[in-house]
Design a protein around this motif. Structure first.
Motif: not given
Length: 617
Positions: A235-252
């Motif tokens: 779950x921690x790694x999964x959430x981290x990758x989701x966070x990185x995706x969010x950080x790429x662009x405010x439009x997901x």
């Protein structure tokens, strides 16, 4: 396949603009965001004078993604930290919001239907009304409002409420449907953060407690907490990758590609954890009964403000709740992505992988409990006929219980005879029926049996109170290789119908199911959770949508859940009926889309994506 396609096409034609769908139930009443009235876009309420100034504005997601800057990592981490809800609270709030919104939509449409009787306006009158309306730009559609993590301790509720989103102007660029999709993806990410917070509390507050380690034997701790550390790490790694995706662009751009990767490669840890559920529950009950120190410690830890009044058992079942909820969140995304698009293919792939994980979890739980149950039943049986081996890896119990058998031909007895009926006991397995008489010592004497596929049932027409709830069971080939007939009486109408449905599953029901390819069927939504008490019953979660296949006068419904096509009986008091046919049809249309079969074109596109991925590597 042609029937499926025809039904899907017809369902799509039912008032596509209706906002009363199962997926839109997560959207609360629509309204403008503060400060959004002054900003307009062509086609969304802008005046003709404003259009030239906005002519160069991007109108597609791709163009919007190019002009929006990445969201600062610190801002996103602050958002995650500010999520004040534990996952149990988040899940309850989200599903209750779905139920309430669906109620409002159903009531509003019913009121409007009552006020405008069907058939009152002729086609000619409708055409005249359309001609009288002056030409004007389309009204601006209100931005969708989705209640996800509303609580007084959390500063942000929605993707569109993020300061970076509101200040960027992206809400005036994206179409309302894309904003709904952004909210659906945002819900998946923020709910994963809430889940990780709760799971981490299970480990740090309960499992790693010093007194807990001293009280529990290592084997007891292993059964109680299983591989929760592995689940937490994933779950921690999964959430981290989701966070990185969010950080790429405010439009997901997408999240389902990440979900697909983890479901295919890492979510097997959920199968291990959930499969241990039977032993986990038993161990927990034994510890509460046999170890006073454990019981006192759990009560003390539950009182900690961190737990927000939630019991320890609610933390133990978090992984199973999350993996099933994750599938529904991907379904919600799938219903909103563009058809035949790359994002639809990715969402379908993610959903398919999650379905396999959830199915494996369910099978793991059932396998553990079924094996023990079959051993117990085998020990209780004494065979008056040739012995039938009961224990088998491919056999499980569907229903058991007592019925009344009519004794002898009707011509030789009167309805006043006290011994007109005698008690018999039935064990119905997925492939076998065993008919017994209960004998002293909690034993059962078997006097007949038949393969389940050679059973036929027939309801006896009402012949008065004595023969009420009576049905005929025919064994086309019994234990003596002969045809046998039993006239059986149930204790109630619902019990009779439940036996008939279980004995002959292909028997036609009162209403049709989703799999019959028809476009409408009575539907209900679950408003109170229900835990199945018997094998032929269906466990219900809040906001589940079900087709009604049959129902009884004494308050039971035989239903088919839309999101996974599981069937079973449940009390009607746990549900509310969905009255509007447009909502029911929209629910069915979305269900066809989520569960549509792979077609050759999609398979080719998937192969191209895999090939492109290998080339990039």
């Amino acid at each position: 396949m042609e029937l499926l396609a025809a039904a899907f096409s017809a369902a799509c034609a039912v008032d596509h603009d209706s906002s009363t769908s199962e997926s839109d139930a997560r959207d609360s009443a629509a309204g403008h965001l503060p400060g959004s009235e002054s900003s307009s876009t062509p086609g969304n309420g802008a005046t003709p004078e404003e259009w030239p100034a906005l002519a160069d504005s991007p109108t597609t997601l791709t163009e919007a993604l190019r002009m929006i800057h990445p969201i600062p990592a610190d801002s996103w981490r602050n958002l995650i930290e500010q999520i004040g809800l534990l996952y149990q609270e988040y899940r309850d709030k989200s599903t209750l919001q779905e139920i309430e919104t669906r109620r409002q939509q159903d009531a509003e449409i019913q009121d409007s239907t009552d006020g405008s009787p069907a058939g009152e306006d002729t086609p000619e009158e409708e055409e005249e009304e359309e001609e009288e309306e002056p030409a004007s730009p389309p009204e601006r559609k209100a931005l969708p409002q989705i209640c996800l993590l509303s609580n007084p301790h959390s500063r942000f509720n929605l993707w569109q409420d993020l300061p970076e989103i509101r200040s960027s102007g992206v809400l005036e660029i994206l179409q309302p449907e894309e904003i709904k999709l952004q909210e659906a993806m945002f819900e998946l990410v923020t709910s994963e953060a809430s889940y990780y917070k709760s799971l981490n509390l299970l480990v740090s507050h309960f499992m790693e407690n010093e007194r807990m380690r001293k009280i529990l034997h290592p084997s007891e701790a292993h059964i109680l907490f299983s591989n929760v550390l592995d689940v937490l790490a994933v779950s921690e790694r999964f959430l981290l990758e989701l966070e990185h995706r969010m950080e790429e662009n405010i439009v997901i751009s997408d999240v389902c590609d990440i979900v697909y990767h983890y479901a295919a490669n890492h979510f097997s840890v959920y199968i291990t954890y959930v499969s241990n559920q039977t032993y986990q529950e038993r161990t927990y009950k034994q510890l509460l009964q046999e170890k006073a120190a454990f019981r006192e410690l759990i009560a003390q830890l539950e009182l900690d403000p961190k737990c927000k009044g939630l019991p320890f058992s609610s933390f133990l079942i978090l992984p199973f709740q999350r993996i099933t909820r994750l599938k529904l969140l991907v379904q919600n995304i799938l219903k909103r992505v563009e058809e035949s698009s790359e994002r639809e293919c990715t969402a379908l792939d993610a959903h398919k992988e999650l379905e396999m994980v959830v199915k494996a979890c369910n099978e793991g739980v059932r396998k553990m409990s079924r094996t023990e149950q079959m051993i117990s039943i085998q020990k209780k049986m004494e065979f008056k006929i040739k012995s039938v081996p009961i224990i088998s890896h491919s056999r499980w119990l569907l229903k058991q219980g007592e019925l009344q058998q009519m004794s002898g031909p009707k011509t030789s007895r009167t309805l006043r005879t006290k011994k007109l009926f005698h008690e018999i006991y039935l064990f119905l397995f997925n492939d076998l029926l065993v008919i017994c008489r209960q004998i002293p010592g909690d034993k059962y004497q078997v006097f007949d049996s038949a393969p389940r596929g050679l059973l036929r049932v027939e309801e006896l027409e009402d012949q008065g109170q004595t023969l009420a709830n009576v049905f005929i069971l025919r064994l086309l080939e019994n234990a003596d290789d002969r045809e046998a007939t039993y006239m059986l009486k149930a204790s109630s109408q619902s019990e009779m119908k439940r036996w008939m449905t279980s004995l002959a599953p292909n028997r036609r029901t009162k209403f049709v199911s989703f799999t019959s390819r028809l476009l409408d069927c009575p539907q209900v939504q679950c408003v109170h959770p229900y835990v199945a008490q018997q094998p032929d019953e269906l466990t219900l979660e809040l906001a589940d949508i079900l087709n009604i296949l049959d129902k009884t006068d004494d308050g039971w419904i035989f239903g088919e859940r839309l999101h996974d096509q599981e069937r079973g009986w449940f009390p009607s008091s746990m549900t509310e009926e969905i009255l509007n046919p447009k909502i029911r049809s929209q629910n069915l249309k979305e269900c066809f889309r989520v569960h549509k079969m792979d077609d050759p074109q999609r398979s080719q596109n998937k192969d191209r994506r895999k090939l492109g991925s290998r080339n990039r590597q």
